[in-house]
Design a protein around this motif. Structure first.
Motif, short mmCIF file in Angstrom:
data_model
loop_
_atom_site.label_atom_id
_atom_site.label_comp_id
_atom_site.label_asym_id
_atom_site.label_seq_id
_atom_site.Cartn_x
_atom_site.Cartn_y
_atom_site.Cartn_z
N HIS A 180 0.85 -1.19 0.00
CA HIS A 180 0.00 0.00 0.00
C HIS A 180 0.88 1.23 0.00
CE1 HIS A 180 -3.63 -2.37 1.09
NE2 HIS A 180 -2.74 -3.14 1.68
N LEU A 181 0.81 2.01 -1.08
CA LEU A 181 1.59 3.23 -1.15
C LEU A 181 0.69 4.44 -0.93
CD1 LEU A 181 3.79 2.40 -4.26
CD2 LEU A 181 4.13 1.77 -1.86
N ASN A 182 1.30 5.57 -0.62
CA ASN A 182 0.53 6.80 -0.46
C ASN A 182 0.17 7.35 -1.84
OD1 ASN A 182 -0.45 9.36 0.01
ND2 ASN A 182 0.98 9.75 1.69
N PRO A 183 -1.15 7.47 -2.12
CA PRO A 183 -1.53 7.95 -3.46
C PRO A 183 -1.17 9.42 -3.66
CG PRO A 183 -3.46 7.77 -2.08
CD PRO A 183 -2.32 7.21 -1.29
N PHE A 184 -1.04 10.15 -2.58
CA PHE A 184 -0.77 11.59 -2.69
C PHE A 184 0.61 11.91 -2.13
CE2 PHE A 184 -5.55 11.86 -1.96
CZ PHE A 184 -5.82 11.82 -3.31
N ASP A 185 1.68 11.53 -2.83
CA ASP A 185 2.95 11.91 -2.25
C ASP A 185 3.44 13.26 -2.78
OD1 ASP A 185 3.49 10.84 -4.65
OD2 ASP A 185 4.95 9.36 -3.97
N ASN A 186 2.66 13.86 -3.66
CA ASN A 186 2.98 15.24 -4.05
C ASN A 186 1.71 15.98 -4.44
OD1 ASN A 186 2.36 14.61 -6.82
ND2 ASN A 186 4.31 13.49 -6.81
N ILE A 187 1.84 17.27 -4.62
CA ILE A 187 0.65 18.09 -4.89
C ILE A 187 0.05 17.77 -6.25
CG2 ILE A 187 -0.13 20.46 -5.29
CD1 ILE A 187 1.60 21.36 -3.06
N GLN A 188 0.90 17.40 -7.22
CA GLN A 188 0.39 17.10 -8.55
C GLN A 188 -0.61 15.94 -8.52
OE1 GLN A 188 3.95 17.43 -8.07
NE2 GLN A 188 3.48 19.59 -8.45
N SER A 189 -0.28 14.91 -7.74
CA SER A 189 -1.19 13.77 -7.71
C SER A 189 -2.53 14.15 -7.10
CB SER A 189 -0.54 12.60 -6.96
OG SER A 189 -0.13 13.00 -5.67
#
Lengths: 713, 84, 84, 713
Positions: A180-189
Motif C-alpha cells: 500500500h503506497l501513499n496515493p498523494f505523495d505530491n501536490i500534482q497527484s
C-alpha cells in the motif's frame, strides 16, 4: 518509495504462468464495486544457471497486489514496474523460500481496474525495453485508450486506496500479499485527483455508496467520500471549496459538500450560513438537515437539533442516517422512550457490505513469499510472534471470544451503538422498563392471545414481570439468567417481534386493541437487546471481579487478547475510560495493532476535549491552566508513541500509507511544530540502524509537501 | 378528499390486508384501524389534507432556522487558541 | 373511530411513506391519498367501521348460499348413465 | 415385480465403495422437502475369476435409486434387496458395459429418508444372510427404531412416489438411474398408508405444500395431496371419508377434504350440502368457498360463483388460489376488465419449486449402466433413437425452440394460463384495449412525468396509441413489430409496471392524479403480456402458413419436434383442437412421450364432454345417439392406444408405476369392462413375444385388487 527493499515486496508464486491475469479478468465480470487492488505479475528467471538444472526450474512467475500507485498514464506505471524490477532483479540476491536466488526479471505486467468504464488497464514490459498497453473490458474485448479512460482509472485507484485503508483490521481474511503506497505523495497527484473528481462528479452514484446509505446520490457516494477524505488529509480545503462552488451551479445539492468542507475547515460561521441558505432553498434536503442537527447537538442546543433531525426524517424517511440522527437527539434530550421508538423505525440495510479489498486470484499459504522487511525495526513491534498470539488465542474463554456483538456490521453496528448509548445513560434495569413501556412484550402478546381465544378475562397484567428487571444489583444479571449452559440467556427477555407475530390471527382481533398504544419491536432490535445483555453481563462481571481482586489485594491478571476483548466490550458500551485502561493493559503484555489503534483514537478525542477546555479556560478560569497543559503534553507523547508503532507495524506488512497515522501526525505537528516532533521521535525511538527515523520522515515529507500548518517552522 | 370502503381480509399485529371493491389489494397498518375491527369487517377510510397543521409546522421550522442562524451564524465563537 | 395526522415523507406511484408524530413509519397506498398531496404534506386520516355495508354484504352472501343449496343440494341432477 | 429382469435395473458405478451413502448423508442436512428417492447400494464380485486378473477388478460397488418400494419395516426392505440380488446375481450373467459378467452380490444396502423425523433408515444385508438396520439423523447420530419411525418412513416413501410421478417429463435433468414401482400393489399397502395419514395428519403442514399455496395448513399440504391422490387412484372414497369424519372432530377445517372426496366420488348432492353446512359454520373458510365457486362455475351459475370467489378472496387475500378462482369467474362472466384487475392482484409466489426427485450422489454418464429392457417391446416405441431426436432438435428454428412461455412454472404458469384464457376469448386487439383501459401505460406515465416537470399542458392523450392495436389482421402482428432481429418485439407494448415506477417522484405528485382511476400493472403481469405476444405471433403465423399451403395444394411438412412445439403453443393458448392435431401430426413422425401424454389428456377430456352430452341427450334429443356412441368408441380406442404406448415407454425407463396410465385404464375399464379392454389390447398390441400383454396385465391386476368398477365382469 524511498524505503522499498526486496524485503518489503511480498510475492505469490503462480501455478501456471499468466494464470493470475486470466483469473483476474474472469472475476472482473462479477465485480460491482470499486474493484480489486491493482495486480503486478512478474516473470523471473536465473540467467547464469548451470546447464544440468531443469530449465523450467529457472523460470517462474509471481504476482502481488498494489494500492496507491500512480496509474494516471502508461509511463508512470512503467516507471513503477521498472523500479520493482530493479529492486528484485538488482545486484543483491533475493532470499527466496530459504535460498538466495539471483533472479532477473524477464517481464512485468501491471493491471488496474477502471470502475467507471468497467475495464482493466494492462501495462506490460518485456525486458529489455519493449512495453505495451492494453485495455480490456469485462467481455475481454479491447477498448481504445483515451485521456478520459486514464483519468477514470486513476480516480478508481485513489478511491480504492483511500477507502480501503480506513478500518481494515477487522478484515478476517486480509489481502496480505499487497503493498500500500501513499496515493498523494505530491501536490500534482492530489490536483489530478481533484480534476478527475470534478470531471467524473456526475458518475459518482453509479460506483455505490457507504453501508449506511440506501440509495447513492450525487452528494452521498464513494467518490464524494474519497474527495472529502483527500481534502482533509491534505488540508486542501480551499481547493475543495473552489471545485464545489463550480459544481453548485449545475447541481444544487452540492451545498452539502460545501457545508461539510467549511466545518472540517473550522469555518463555523460560514458553515452555519451556508446551511441556513441551503435549507431556505431546499427545506427538504435531509443531508443539510442532518449536518445542521449534528452541529446543534455539538453546541448542546438539543431543541434546535430536534427540529432539524425531525425534518430530516420527514424528508428522507427511507434512509437510515436521518433516523440515526434523531435517535441521537432524543438520547441527548433524555427522552429515552422516543429514542427507542425512533430506533425501532430505523430502516436497516441488512445485506450491504463495507468496501474491502478482495483477492481475485486464488492461492494457498505455501505459495506465499511474505518477507520480513529488516530496514525498519522496533523490537517490541517487529518481534511480535504470530504463533504466540495463536496460543494466547486458544487459552481464552470462548464466551469472551465469541461475544456476538463483535460481528455486527453496517447499519446493525450503528444501531447497536445508538442502543448502547441509551443503555449507557439509563442503565440496564431502567432500559428494560422503558422498553416494556413502549414495546409489546412477548408474554403480554402470548397471554392476550390465550385470553382472547379461551374467552377468559384475567386482568392481572404481567407486562413488566421480567426476571431481569427485578435485580437491582446489575452484577446479579448473571445469576438471574445464566444457568450454566448459556442456553438460558435472555430468558423472559424477549419482546414480541414483528416477525414472530406474522401468525394469521383471523378472528382474534381483540388482541390488537391491547397494543394500540404500544409498538411491535422489530426483530433485529430485539436481537440487539440480547447482544447488549451479553455485553453488559461480561462487562459487569469484569468490573466486579476487579473490585473483588482489589479488595483482596490480589493481582488481576489477564493476557493481552483478553484485555483487548474486554476493552472492546467497554468500548461498545461507551465506557471509553475503562476501555482505554483495558487497551493499555493489553499493550503492557505485547504489541497489538487493534489496541494501539483504539488507544490512538481515544487519545485524539481526549486531546480534542482538553483543547476545548483550555479554550473555555480563557473565557472563565476554573481549572488550573498548568494542569491542562501538562495533560496535553502527556497525551501528545502518547499519540506520538502510538503513531510511531503503528507506522512500524504497517511497514512490516508492506503498508507505507495509512490515513490514521498521517492525520494524527498532521494534528500533532499543527500543535507542536514539525521540528519538535521530529526531534522527539529521533531521541526516543530512532537509532542509527533501526530505520524508524527514516520511516517517520517519509510521513513528514508529505506534510511538508502539502504545506500543512506547523511544517513551516 | 378521498373516501373509500374496504374489506379487512387479513389482520395481524402490524399489517392488515384490505380489499377495495375493484379488487385492489392494499397493505394497511393495523394501528390505523378502529377498535374492534376483525378479519371480515368493512371499514370506511377518509383521507384529507391538513393544511392548517402543515402551515403551523412549517412556521415553527423556519422560525427555528432563524434562531440557529442568529445564534451561531452571526458572531460565532472565536477559533480556539491552542497554545498560550 | 381512529383519526390521525401524518406527514407524507416520500411519495411514489404506488406507495407513500407516512410518519406519525411518534415516529412510526407507515407504508400507505398512494391511491388512498387526496388530490394534490406532495412529499412534505400533512394529511388527516379518519378510519371508521362501516357496519351498515358489512351487514348488507353478509346478508347477500348468505342469501346466495341458500340459493346454491336449493339449486344443487336438494334434488340434483341424476348421475350420468354412461352406456345405453 | 413380476416383470423385473436384469435389463430393467439401471446401475451406476461408484468411484469408491460406500461413497454414495456418505454423500447421501451429507446432503440430507440441507434437505427441506420430502427428500431424495430411496437408494440401493450393491457390492458385487466375481467369485470364480482366474487368479491373474487384478482382484480389485473383481469387486465393484454400484447404486441406483428407487421409489414405491414397501419401506414399512426391515423385513420387507430386506425381501426387496434379496430379490434384486437374486436377479442380478442369478444364474444368467449380467451384460455389463458390453461384457457378460458373472456377478454375485456380496452386500446390499437400502436407504430411505423419513421426512417427518428427518432421518435416514438403512437396511444392510451381507450375503449370505447377516442383515442389520440403522437409523441415522442428519447429524449422523443413531436414532431408536420404533413403530412410529417406520410408519413415518413408509408414508414419506409413498408421498415421494405419488407426488413425483405426476408430471415429470418437464424435468430437464431427470434421475434416469431410478426404478419406480407401484406403492399400492395390494390393499394392505393402501390401508397402511391411510393409517399413517390419520396418525400423522397434524404433522402434514411441516412437510410443505404445492407451489400455488403460500402457507401450508392442515388441509393444504403434500400429505393431504398424497392422501387424496391415493384415494382417487384406488377408488377408496368410503375409506377416505371414514378417516376424514374421524379427523373432523379434532379439526373442523377437514370439512374441505370431505367435500373434495364427495365430489371425486360424484356424490354431488352430499357434497353441496357439506359445503353449505361447512360455510354456515366457517363463512371465512376460503378452501370451501373456492370449491363451491368451482362447482358453480361448472354448473354455469356464474352469479353464484362470483359471490363464492369474492368471499374466498376476502377470506384469504394473501393466498394465490382464491384470486385465481375469481379471475376465472370474471373471465366466464365476460367481465374482462375485472378479470385483468383481479389477475394483477394475484399474490405471485415467485421462488417456490415443484417437488422433484433429485440426485444426492454426483456422477457422470460414463459410470452409468442403463440397460434396455428387452422383455417388453413395441417396435415404434422401443426403437426410438435418442440420437435421431437430437439431430431433429438441431434442425429447428431457435425462435420456436426458445419460446419463453415454455419455461413458466408455479404461479407464473397458472397466471399465464388465466391470461391466455382471457385472450382466447377476447382476441389480442381487444385484450390490448382492455389492458389500456385498466392499467397505466408507459407512454402515458412518461408523458405525464414530462408534462408535470416541464409545466406544459398538452392535452392530446396518446394513451392507446399502440402500434399493435392498429392491426386488424392478427397475422400482421409480425409486420407491425418484428423488424428482423427480434429486438423490436413488443415495442410500444409496455405498460408502466409497478417496478419501473419506484423512482422517487418527490415534488412531482401531480402525476399521481392522472392514474387514480387506473392501476399500475405488476411487472410480472407485464412480462406475461410479452410472452403472450410471442406465443400468439407463433400461433398465427403457423395458422396462416397452413392456410396458404392448403390454398396452393402443397404439403405442409414439419418434423415431430416442430409439431410438438406448435402443439404446446396452441395448448397454452387454449386452442385444444389445434393442439391435438399438431400432437397427432407429431406422433405420425415418430413416438414422443410428451405428445402422447398431452393427447391422452385431450382424449380423456373429450370423452368426458361426450359422456355429458350423451347424458343430456337422454333429456332432450338433439344429436343422433349413434353418432355420439361412435365418437365415444373412437376415443376409447385412442385412449387405449396412448395408454399402452406410455406403459411400454415407461417400462423401458424402469418405471412400472404411473398414475396417469392407471387412472386412464381405470376409467376405460369402468366404461367398457375389463375383459373387453384386455381382449382389445391382446389383439391389437400383444404378440407371443413382445411382452405387452404381460405388462398391461400388471396394471389390470392392480385394478382387480382394488375391485375397481368394471373388473367384476
Amino acid at each position: 518509495m524511498a524505503l522499498t527493499s526486496q524485503a518489503s515486496i511480498p510475492e505469490v508464486k503462480e501455478i501456471s504462468p499468466g494464470q493470475c491475469l486470466d483469473e483476474r479478468l474472469n472475476r472482473l465480470k462479477q465485480i460491482n464495486d470499486l474493484g480489486p487492488p491493482d495486480l503486478v505479475q512478474l516473470v523471473k528467471h536465473i540467467p547464469n544457471s548451470s546447464k544440468n538444472s531443469k530449465s523450467s526450474k529457472n523460470e517462474i512467475s509471481t504476482f502481488l497486489y498494489y494500492t496507491g500507485v500512480d496509474t494516471s498514464n502508461s509511463a508512470s506505471i512503467a516507471a513503477h514496474l521498472n523500479s520493482i524490477s530493479m529492486i528484485i532483479g538488482g545486484d543483491s540476491q533475493q532470499l527466496w523460500f530459504g535460498k538466495f536466488k539471483n533472479w532477473k526479471i524477464l517481464s512485468a505486467t501491471y493491471s488496474c481496474y477502471n470502475a467507471f468504464s468497467k475495464c482493466d488497464i494492462r501495462v506490460n514490459i518485456h525486458y529489455p525495453g519493449k512495453s505495451n498497453t492494453l485495455i480490456l473490458d469485462t467481455k475481454n474485448e479491447r477498448i481504445q485508450e483515451s485521456e478520459l479512460v486514464w483519468l477514470e482509472t486513476y480516480v478508481s485507484s485513489v478511491m480504492r486506496s483511500l477507502l480501503s485503508s480506513i478500518d481494515d483490521d477487522d478484515d478476517i481474511n486480509p489481502v496480505v500479499e499487497c503493498r500500500h503506497l501513499n496515493p498523494f505523495d505530491n501536490i500534482q497527484s492530489l490536483d489530478l485527483f481533484l480534476k478527475g473528481f470534478e470531471v467524473l462528479f456526475f458518475q459518482g452514484p453509479k460506483l455505490g455508496c457507504d453501508v449506511e446509505t440506501q440509495v447513492p446520490t450525487y452528494v452521498s457516494n464513494y467518490l464524494v467520500d474519497t474527495f472529502l477524505k483527500a481534502i482533509e488529509l491534505t488540508n486542501s480545503y480551499d481547493k475543495g471549496l473552489e471545485i464545489c462552488y463550480r459544481l453548485l451551479d449545475r447541481e444544487p445539492s452540492v451545498i452539502k459538500l460545501i457545508s461539510e468542507i467549511l466545518l472540517k475547515k473550522n469555518d463555523e460561521i460560514n458553515a452555519v450560513q451556508v446551511l441556513y441558505d441551503g435549507i431556505q432553498e431546499r427545506p427538504r434536503d435531509s443531508n443539510l438537515l442532518i449536518i445542521q442537527a449534528n452541529y446543534c447537538l455539538e453546541k448542546k442546543r438539543y431543541d434546535f437539533a430536534l427540529s432539524c433531525a425531525t425534518h430530516a426524517v420527514k424528508a428522507s424517511p427511507s434512509e437510515f442516517k436521518p433516523w440515526a440522527a434523531l435517535v441521537k437527539v432524543y438520547t441527548e434530550l433524555g427522552d429515552y422512550e422516543n429514542a427507542l421508538l425512533t430506533l425501532n423505525s430505523c430502516p436497516i440495510i441488512p445485506h450491504k457490505q463495507e468496501f474491502r479489498l478482495k483477492r481475485v486470484v486464488s492461492t494457498s499459504p505455501e505459495f506465499m513469499h511474505l518477507p520480513l522487511p529488516n530496514d525498519v525495526t522496533l523490537e517490541e513491534v517487529t518481534s511480535l510472534n504470530s504463533q504466540d498470539v495463536a496460543i494466547e488465542h486458544e487459552s481464552i474463554d470462548p464466551s469472551l471470544l465469541n461475544l456476538p456483538a463483535t460481528n455486527l456490521s453496517s447499519t446493525f453496528a450503528k444501531a447497536y451503538s445508538l442502543l448502547t448509548e441509551i443503555a449507557h445513560r439509563t442503565g440496564w434495569e431502567q432500559l428494560l422498563k422503558y422498553r416494556a413501556k413502549v414495546f409489546v412484550m412477548e408474554e403480554e402478546y402470548r397471554k392476550d392471545k390465550l385470553v382472547s381465544t379461551s374467552n377468559l378475562s384475567s386482568n392481572n397484567s404481567r407486562t413488566n414481570k421480567n426476571p431481569l428487571s427485578d435485580n437491582s444489583n446489575s452484577v446479579k444479571l448473571e445469576n438471574g439468567n445464566g444457568n450454566g449452559n448459556g442456553n438460558g440467556n435472555g430468558n423472559g427477555l424477549k419482546t414480541s417481534t414483528s416477525n414472530n407475530t406474522r401468525i394469521s390471527l383471523d378472528e382474534e382481533s381483540n388482541i390488537i386493541e391491547a397494543f394500540k398504544k404500544k409498538r411491535l419491536c422489530e426483530r433485529w432490535l430485539d436481537k440487539l437487546f440480547m447482544l447488549l445483555y451479553e455485553d453488559l453481563k461480561t462487562y459487569k462481571m469484569w468490573q466486579a471481579e476487579f473490585v473483588h481482586f482489589q479488595a483482596q489485594r490480589m493481582l488481576y491478571k489477564k493476557n493481552t487478547l483478553e484485555w483487548e476483548l474486554l476493552g472492546m466490550v467497554a468500548y461498545r458500551l461507551h465506557n471509553y475510560k475503562e476501555a482505554s485502561t483495558a487497551f493499555s493493559n493489553a499493550l503492557a503484555g505485547r504489541f497489538s495493532i487493534k489496541s494501539t489503534k483504539k488507544l490512538l483514537n481515544y487519545y485524539q478525542n481526549e486531546k480534542k476535549k482538553l483543547n476545548k477546555e483550555s479554550f473555555n479556560l480563557q473565557l472563565n478560569i476554573k481549572t488550573s491552566l498548568s494542569q491542562i497543559t501538562k495533560a496535553q503534553s502527556i497525551l501528545t507523547d502518547k499519540i506520538i508513541d502510538s503513531s510511531v508503532k503503528l507506522a512500524v507495524w504497517n511497514h512490516r506488512w508492506y503498508k507505507e500509507f495509512n490515513p490514521l497515522i498521517l492525520s494524527s501526525l498532521k494534528e500533532t505537528v499543527g500543535e507542536e511544530g514539525l521540528v519538535k516532533i521530529q526531534n522527539q521521535i529521533q531521541a526516543k525511538y530512532a537509532t542509527n540502524h533501526n530505520g524508524v527515523g527514516e520511516l517517520m520522515n517519509e510521513y513528514f515529507k508529505i506534510l511538508v509537501n502539502f504545506k500543512v500548518f506547523g511544517t513551516e517552522n | 378528499m378521498v373516501e373509500v370502503s374496504l374489506t379487512v381480509g387479513k389482520l395481524d399485529a402490524s399489517l392488515a390486508l384490505l380489499l377495495t371493491s375493484d379488487h385492489h389489494l392494499i397493505e394497511f397498518p393495523t394501528i390505523l384501524l378502529p377498535e374492534g375491527v376483525q378479519a371480515g369487517s368493512i371499514i370506511k377510510i377518509k383521507c384529507d389534507k391538513n393544511l392548517e397543521l402543515e402551515k403551523r409546522e412549517k412556521d415553527i421550522f423556519f422560525r427555528i432556522q432563524e434562531q440557529i442562524l442568529n445564534e451561531f451564524g452571526r458572531n460565532g465563537p472565536k477559533p480556539p487558541i491552542l497554545k498560550i
